[in-house]
Design an enzyme around this catalytic site. Structure first.
Site, mmCIF file in Angstrom:
data_model
loop_
_atom_site.group_PDB
_atom_site.id
_atom_site.type_symbol
_atom_site.label_atom_id
_atom_site.label_comp_id
_atom_site.label_asym_id
_atom_site.label_seq_id
_atom_site.Cartn_x
_atom_site.Cartn_y
_atom_site.Cartn_z
ATOM 1 N N ARG A 65 0.836 -1.207 0.000
ATOM 2 C CA ARG A 65 0.000 0.000 0.000
ATOM 3 C C ARG A 65 0.869 1.255 0.000
ATOM 4 O O ARG A 65 0.570 2.244 -0.643
ATOM 5 C CB ARG A 65 -0.956 0.013 1.205
ATOM 6 C CG ARG A 65 -1.715 1.337 1.320
ATOM 7 C CD ARG A 65 -2.925 1.353 2.261
ATOM 8 N NE ARG A 65 -2.907 0.412 3.339
ATOM 9 C CZ ARG A 65 -2.186 0.540 4.472
ATOM 10 N NH1 ARG A 65 -1.430 1.605 4.660
ATOM 11 N NH2 ARG A 65 -2.233 -0.390 5.391
ATOM 12 N N TYR A 117 -16.980 16.508 -14.680
ATOM 13 C CA TYR A 117 -17.392 15.112 -14.769
ATOM 14 C C TYR A 117 -18.466 14.849 -13.700
ATOM 15 O O TYR A 117 -18.364 15.350 -12.575
ATOM 16 C CB TYR A 117 -16.158 14.230 -14.552
ATOM 17 C CG TYR A 117 -16.458 12.759 -14.475
ATOM 18 C CD1 TYR A 117 -16.837 12.057 -15.607
ATOM 19 C CD2 TYR A 117 -16.362 12.075 -13.267
ATOM 20 C CE1 TYR A 117 -17.121 10.709 -15.536
ATOM 21 C CE2 TYR A 117 -16.639 10.715 -13.193
ATOM 22 C CZ TYR A 117 -17.021 10.038 -14.328
ATOM 23 O OH TYR A 117 -17.298 8.709 -14.256
ATOM 24 N N ASP A 189 -8.283 18.711 -14.482
ATOM 25 C CA ASP A 189 -8.604 17.343 -14.889
ATOM 26 C C ASP A 189 -8.326 17.254 -16.391
ATOM 27 O O ASP A 189 -9.031 17.851 -17.204
ATOM 28 C CB ASP A 189 -10.079 17.039 -14.568
ATOM 29 C CG ASP A 189 -10.448 15.585 -14.885
ATOM 30 O OD1 ASP A 189 -9.799 14.974 -15.759
ATOM 31 O OD2 ASP A 189 -11.412 15.076 -14.273
ATOM 32 N N LYS A 214 -9.302 6.079 -18.927
ATOM 33 C CA LYS A 214 -9.640 6.540 -20.268
ATOM 34 C C LYS A 214 -8.401 6.467 -21.183
ATOM 35 O O LYS A 214 -7.943 5.379 -21.465
ATOM 36 C CB LYS A 214 -10.245 7.939 -20.191
ATOM 37 C CG LYS A 214 -11.260 8.125 -19.044
ATOM 38 C CD LYS A 214 -12.517 7.287 -19.174
ATOM 39 C CE LYS A 214 -13.366 7.245 -17.901
ATOM 40 N NZ LYS A 214 -13.663 8.526 -17.279
HETATM 41 C C1 LIG Z 1 -14.122 8.985 -16.001
HETATM 42 C C2 LIG Z 1 -13.722 10.349 -15.520
HETATM 43 C C3 LIG Z 1 -13.428 10.587 -14.166
HETATM 44 C C4 LIG Z 1 -13.574 9.518 -13.105
HETATM 45 O O1 LIG Z 1 -12.657 8.503 -13.269
HETATM 46 P P1 LIG Z 1 -12.928 6.973 -12.821
HETATM 47 O O2 LIG Z 1 -11.631 6.335 -13.182
HETATM 48 O O3 LIG Z 1 -14.106 6.475 -13.574
HETATM 49 O O4 LIG Z 1 -13.178 7.015 -11.343
HETATM 50 C C5 LIG Z 1 -13.022 11.858 -13.815
HETATM 51 N N1 LIG Z 1 -12.926 12.853 -14.721
HETATM 52 C C6 LIG Z 1 -13.219 12.663 -16.020
HETATM 53 C C7 LIG Z 1 -13.111 13.797 -16.978
HETATM 54 C C8 LIG Z 1 -13.624 11.411 -16.463
HETATM 55 O O5 LIG Z 1 -13.930 11.225 -17.755
#
Ligand SMILES: *Cc1c(COP(=O)(O)O)cnc(C)c1O
Length: 413
Positions: A65, A117, A189, A214
């Site tokens: 961890r 998001y 982000d 993603k």
């Molecule tokens: C999918 C997404 C998240 C969240 O991520 P997870 O890995 O699904 O928890 C945050 N910001 C954006 C822009 C996203 O597309």
């Protein structure tokens, strides 16, 4: 970060820091195994590491961890690609957001773009508030940020650019200049652009976060997140929270995401080529009301893309309004054959969805429409298939969907 050998083959004359994106993607955080020579790191599944005497572990590791070889390698690669000193990986993009927000003291205030998001919005409004952290949302943060800052209370500005699903852009440099005048940190982000297309730290952001799920992993088979930054004090605070909260990714996921990352530049370029072709085909179609894609000149924030994105690239995401209303949008996603109807984005396979009925269904209709998320909006994530097949798929689905929705209208009239 401790314990990493230099990048292999130093005979090119350039220092590792000078190397370009593709070279870094392949080599950063990927040392050869010093004992076996293995070119690809083994997956270190062991949760604990032997110590020779109390407090003297054999190597760098004690308990997985706290740190793990595969996580370290992945974090080092991300730091290199985001032009950051440090990166920390988490079990999801959402966990990354949660840890950044948890680093704030109770009573802190955050200014955020309104088009975040959905999961980020949910965390800000339903979880952070329970810990005494309050978020104000702004639909035009470049204009509003100064007024929304509360002296001594505002600690963070949260930006997501491009926005989801309308692909609006925020000028990071402009917002960061105001925030920094007030001693406030800026988080971006960068999930939609990936570090290949946009490096927010170069434009003044203090922390860049990603849903690795993603583009970075890119193969729709890992859930993970990462944050990258330069400040030593942030490193200390966020590393403490990474270990204390324990929302960490598994070694296997780190290894898979690192493998995906090595081809990010190839995938991001191909996705941009494909999305550009699809956006142009959509714009030329009589069945389409409007197209949101930051890679083409019709985009209202094209100037920001030219300044902030590598070669003005638009990335793989776009959205458009189809004629025929919500039914038209639903039918379009039903009739595509290469694009799969599914949530998520950034994988090698192309996906499409209807935000008003799927990803953004939780937002009240008036708020949704004020942000441009109409019932007839379709969001597409262009993968790395061939552009000709994607545009042909889109055009046939448009014809079918618009014809069928007209028929349905006539039938009920
Ligand atoms: C999918 C997404 C998240 C969240 O991520 P997870 O890995 O699904 O928890 C945050 N910001 C954006 C822009 C996203 O597309």
């Amino acid at each position: 970060m401790v314990g990493h050998t230099e990048l292999p083959s130093q005979n090119g004359g350039s220092t590792p820091q000078d190397r370009r994106f593709g070279t870094l993607a392949v080599h950063a955080g990927s040392p050869h195994d010093p004992t076996t020579g293995a070119v690809i790191a083994p997956i270190s599944l062991s949760t604990t590491f032997a110590q020779t005497s109390v407090g003297n572990p054999v190597g760098l590791y004690e308990y997985t961890r706290s740190s793990n070889p595969n996580r370290d390698n992945f974090e080092q690669a991300i730091a290199a690609l985001e032009h950051a000193k440090y990166a920390l990986a988490f079990s999801s993009g959402s966990a990354t957001t949660a840890v950044v927000l948890q680093s704030l003291a109770a009573g802190s205030h955050v200014v955020s773009v309104s088009d975040v998001y959905g999961g980020t919005h949910r965390y800000f409004t339903k979880v952070a508030s329970a810990h005494g952290v309050h978020v104000t949302f702004s639909p035009c943060i470049e204009v509003d940020v100064e007024q929304l800052i509360r002296p001594n209370e505002t600690k963070l500005v949260w930006i997501e650019t491009p926005s989801n699903p309308t692909l609006g852009l925020v000028d990071i440099e402009k917002v960061a200049a105001v925030a920094h005048r007030h001693g406030i940190l800026v988080v971006v982000d960068n999930t939609f652009m990936s570090p290949y297309v946009q490096n927010p730290l170069d434009h003044g952001a203090d922390i860049v976060v990603h849903s690795v799920t993603k583009y970075i992993n890119g193969h729709s088979d890992v859930l993970m997140g990462v944050a990258a930054f330069n400040s030593d004090s942030l490193k200390e605070r966020l590393t403490f929270l990474q270990n204390a909260i324990g929302a960490v990714p598994s070694p296997f996921d780190c290894w898979l995401a690192h493998r995906g990352l090595k081809t990010l530049h190839l995938r991001a370029r191909e996705a941009t080529t494909n999305a550009t072709a699809v956006a142009k085909a959509l714009e030329a179609s009589p069945h389409v009301i409007s197209v949101n894609y930051p890679g083409i000149d019709s985009h209202p924030h094209r100037a920001i893309a030219l300044k902030q994105h590598r070669q003005g690239m638009g990335g793989g995401m776009l959205s458009f309004r189809i004629r025929g209303g919500q039914n038209g949008a639903h039918l379009f996603c039903k009739y595509t054959k290469v694009f799969t109807l599914a949530e998520s984005l950034g994988g090698v396979e192309s996906l499409c969805e209807v935000p008003s009925s799927m990803t953004h269904a939780g937002i009240p209709k008036d708020q949704r429409e004020a942000a441009g998320v109409f019932d007839d909006l379709v969001r597409m994530s262009c993968g790395v298939e061939d552009a000709e097949d994607l545009t042909a798929d889109v055009l046939q689905a448009l014809d079918m969907a618009v014809a069928a929705s007209k028929q349905a209208e006539n039938g009920t009239a």
